[in-house]
Design a protein around this motif. Structure first.
Motif, PDB file in Angstrom:
ATOM      1  N   ASP A 266      10.204   3.367  16.437  1.00 36.47           N
ATOM      2  CA  ASP A 266       9.834   4.639  17.055  1.00 36.47           C
ATOM      3  C   ASP A 266      10.632   5.796  16.451  1.00 36.47           C
ATOM      4  O   ASP A 266      10.148   6.934  16.415  1.00 36.47           O
ATOM      5  N   LEU A 267      11.848   5.504  16.001  1.00 38.69           N
ATOM      6  CA  LEU A 267      12.663   6.546  15.378  1.00 38.69           C
ATOM      7  C   LEU A 267      12.114   6.969  14.024  1.00 38.69           C
ATOM      8  O   LEU A 267      12.441   8.042  13.526  1.00 38.69           O
ATOM      9  N   VAL A 268      11.272   6.115  13.429  1.00 36.22           N
ATOM     10  CA  VAL A 268      10.708   6.408  12.103  1.00 36.22           C
ATOM     11  C   VAL A 268       9.315   7.022  12.212  1.00 36.22           C
ATOM     12  O   VAL A 268       9.009   8.018  11.539  1.00 36.22           O
ATOM     13  N   PHE A 269       8.471   6.451  13.071  1.00 38.27           N
ATOM     14  CA  PHE A 269       7.065   6.862  13.114  1.00 38.27           C
ATOM     15  C   PHE A 269       6.681   7.646  14.362  1.00 38.27           C
ATOM     16  O   PHE A 269       5.556   8.144  14.439  1.00 38.27           O
ATOM     17  N   SER A 270       7.556   7.756  15.316  1.00 42.06           N
ATOM     18  CA  SER A 270       7.203   8.479  16.535  1.00 42.06           C
ATOM     19  C   SER A 270       7.705   9.918  16.459  1.00 42.06           C
ATOM     20  O   SER A 270       8.855  10.168  16.090  1.00 42.06           O
ATOM     21  N   TRP A 271       6.838  10.859  16.809  1.00 40.47           N
ATOM     22  CA  TRP A 271       7.228  12.268  16.776  1.00 40.47           C
ATOM     23  C   TRP A 271       8.014  12.662  18.028  1.00 40.47           C
ATOM     24  O   TRP A 271       8.667  13.696  18.060  1.00 40.47           O
ATOM     25  N   ASP A 272       7.948  11.826  19.065  1.00 39.81           N
ATOM     26  CA  ASP A 272       8.638  12.153  20.312  1.00 39.81           C
ATOM     27  C   ASP A 272      10.148  11.949  20.189  1.00 39.81           C
ATOM     28  O   ASP A 272      10.899  12.464  21.035  1.00 39.81           O
ATOM     29  N   ALA A 273      10.600  11.223  19.160  1.00 39.01           N
ATOM     30  CA  ALA A 273      12.042  10.980  19.011  1.00 39.01           C
ATOM     31  C   ALA A 273      12.782  12.228  18.560  1.00 39.01           C
ATOM     32  O   ALA A 273      13.988  12.367  18.803  1.00 39.01           O
ATOM     33  N   LEU A 274      12.080  13.131  17.893  1.00 45.19           N
ATOM     34  CA  LEU A 274      12.707  14.378  17.450  1.00 45.19           C
ATOM     35  C   LEU A 274      12.668  15.391  18.595  1.00 45.19           C
ATOM     36  O   LEU A 274      11.667  16.079  18.828  1.00 45.19           O
ATOM     37  N   ARG A 275      13.766  15.460  19.303  1.00 44.47           N
ATOM     38  CA  ARG A 275      13.863  16.349  20.462  1.00 44.47           C
ATOM     39  C   ARG A 275      15.092  17.235  20.321  1.00 44.47           C
ATOM     40  O   ARG A 275      16.126  16.815  19.798  1.00 44.47           O
TER      41      ARG A 275
ATOM     42  N   ASP B  58      16.783  18.516  22.873  1.00 45.12           N
ATOM     43  CA  ASP B  58      17.670  18.436  24.023  1.00 45.12           C
ATOM     44  C   ASP B  58      18.555  17.192  24.018  1.00 45.12           C
ATOM     45  O   ASP B  58      19.277  16.950  24.984  1.00 45.12           O
ATOM     46  N   THR B  59      18.488  16.415  22.922  1.00 42.92           N
ATOM     47  CA  THR B  59      19.322  15.218  22.814  1.00 42.92           C
ATOM     48  C   THR B  59      20.053  15.234  21.482  1.00 42.92           C
ATOM     49  O   THR B  59      19.585  15.838  20.499  1.00 42.92           O
ATOM     50  N   THR B  60      21.198  14.530  21.478  1.00 41.29           N
ATOM     51  CA  THR B  60      21.985  14.479  20.235  1.00 41.29           C
ATOM     52  C   THR B  60      21.296  13.639  19.171  1.00 41.29           C
ATOM     53  O   THR B  60      21.283  14.001  17.990  1.00 41.29           O
ATOM     54  N   ILE B  61      20.695  12.541  19.589  1.00 41.57           N
ATOM     55  CA  ILE B  61      20.031  11.667  18.625  1.00 41.57           C
ATOM     56  C   ILE B  61      18.834  12.375  17.991  1.00 41.57           C
ATOM     57  O   ILE B  61      18.478  12.126  16.835  1.00 41.57           O
ATOM     58  N   GLY B  62      18.212  13.310  18.722  1.00 41.98           N
ATOM     59  CA  GLY B  62      17.110  14.061  18.149  1.00 41.98           C
ATOM     60  C   GLY B  62      17.555  14.966  17.011  1.00 41.98           C
ATOM     61  O   GLY B  62      16.909  15.019  15.957  1.00 41.98           O
ATOM     62  N   TRP B  63      18.668  15.678  17.177  1.00 46.97           N
ATOM     63  CA  TRP B  63      19.190  16.524  16.107  1.00 46.97           C
ATOM     64  C   TRP B  63      19.717  15.688  14.939  1.00 46.97           C
ATOM     65  O   TRP B  63      19.573  16.076  13.779  1.00 46.97           O
ATOM     66  N   VAL B  64      20.318  14.555  15.256  1.00 44.81           N
ATOM     67  CA  VAL B  64      20.798  13.681  14.175  1.00 44.81           C
ATOM     68  C   VAL B  64      19.629  13.151  13.358  1.00 44.81           C
ATOM     69  O   VAL B  64      19.692  13.085  12.117  1.00 44.81           O
ATOM     70  N   LEU B  65      18.533  12.812  14.023  1.00 46.87           N
ATOM     71  CA  LEU B  65      17.348  12.353  13.289  1.00 46.87           C
ATOM     72  C   LEU B  65      16.786  13.460  12.401  1.00 46.87           C
ATOM     73  O   LEU B  65      16.300  13.198  11.291  1.00 46.87           O
ATOM     74  N   GLY B  66      16.838  14.695  12.880  1.00 47.27           N
ATOM     75  CA  GLY B  66      16.380  15.805  12.053  1.00 47.27           C
ATOM     76  C   GLY B  66      17.197  15.946  10.779  1.00 47.27           C
ATOM     77  O   GLY B  66      16.645  16.153   9.689  1.00 47.27           O
ATOM     78  N   LEU B  67      18.517  15.818  10.904  1.00 43.49           N
ATOM     79  CA  LEU B  67      19.373  15.885   9.716  1.00 43.49           C
ATOM     80  C   LEU B  67      19.122  14.708   8.781  1.00 43.49           C
ATOM     81  O   LEU B  67      19.157  14.850   7.550  1.00 43.49           O
ATOM     82  N   VAL B  68      18.859  13.542   9.363  1.00 46.55           N
ATOM     83  CA  VAL B  68      18.583  12.365   8.531  1.00 46.55           C
ATOM     84  C   VAL B  68      17.288  12.541   7.754  1.00 46.55           C
ATOM     85  O   VAL B  68      17.197  12.192   6.563  1.00 46.55           O
TER      86      VAL B  68
END
Length: 210
Positions: free
Chosen positions: A54-63, A65-75
């Motif tokens: 879900d972190l690779v193919f789901s668009w809902d993971a990029l949020r 309001d969460t730290t993991i969402g911003w980290v995924l954006g940088l990744v």
């Protein structure tokens, strides 16, 4: 007589045939997802969370309001920088970089839509895709143009040094064989070839009489 067919313009189909284009797109897409999966897996191990596709193919993971969402954006932005290397390896032509980069992100949109069964509605996801595509196009075209404009050396350094160290007498001898030396410029070499002597013209007998 049947009408003559016009030959296709240079570089229209001969440079990149359709099958070769499809193969390059598939390889580029696989490399893009492989590098993204490795980066996200490493990030989850460091962050201490479970890995999921879900972190690779789901668009809902990029949020936002969460730290993991911003980290995924940088990744994903870091993965776009790695995608420039894949463009340089698989495409290697600056004028084709925008087409392949936009096709890559379009296929990612299709894969995300099929995985989540819905179109992305997250504006952060759309903004990330636009920034990623712009970064890949800019850096990809710059890298390809830099490689295309590099000077081509024939023979290496040794060939250039040998041309520079060519003795002056050899060029004059070659010019003398072609009949291009002026009168009074002929030179004779000694037996060891180290010294050169220049012959001067003799004055006429009329001047001696005077």
């Amino acid at each position: 007589m049947p009408p003559r067919r016009r030959p296709p313009p240079a570089g229209a189909r001969t440079d990149l045939p359709p099958l070769k284009i499809v193969r390059k797109i598939v390889l580029l897409q696989l490399a893009y997802y492989a590098s993204a999966t490795i980066l996200i897996l490493f990030t989850t191990l460091v962050y201490g969370t479970a890995f999921s596709f879900d972190l690779v193919f789901s668009w809902d993971a990029l949020r936002g309001d969460t730290t993991i969402g911003w980290v995924l954006g940088l990744v994903w932005m870091l993965n776009s920088v790695l995608g420039v290397i894949f463009l340089l390896l698989f495409v290697a032509r600056s004028k084709l970089i925008p087409d392949f980069a936009l096709t890559l992100h379009f296929l990612h949109l299709v894969a995300t839509t099929l995985y989540t069964h819905s179109l992305p509605t997250n504006w952060l996801w759309w903004g990330l895709q636009c920034a990623s595509a712009a970064l890949m196009i800019f850096l990809g075209m710059w890298a390809c143009q830099w490689r295309e404009l590099r000077p081509i050396s024939f023979g290496g350094i040794g060939g250039k040094s040998s041309d520079r160290q060519q003795p002056r007498g050899s060029s004059e001898t070659q010019a003398g064989e072609n009949g291009q030396l002026s009168r009074g410029r002929d030179r004779e070499r000694s037996q060891d070839g180290s010294n050169e002597y220049e012959m001067a013209e003799m004055k006429g007998t009329g001047e001696q009489a005077v």
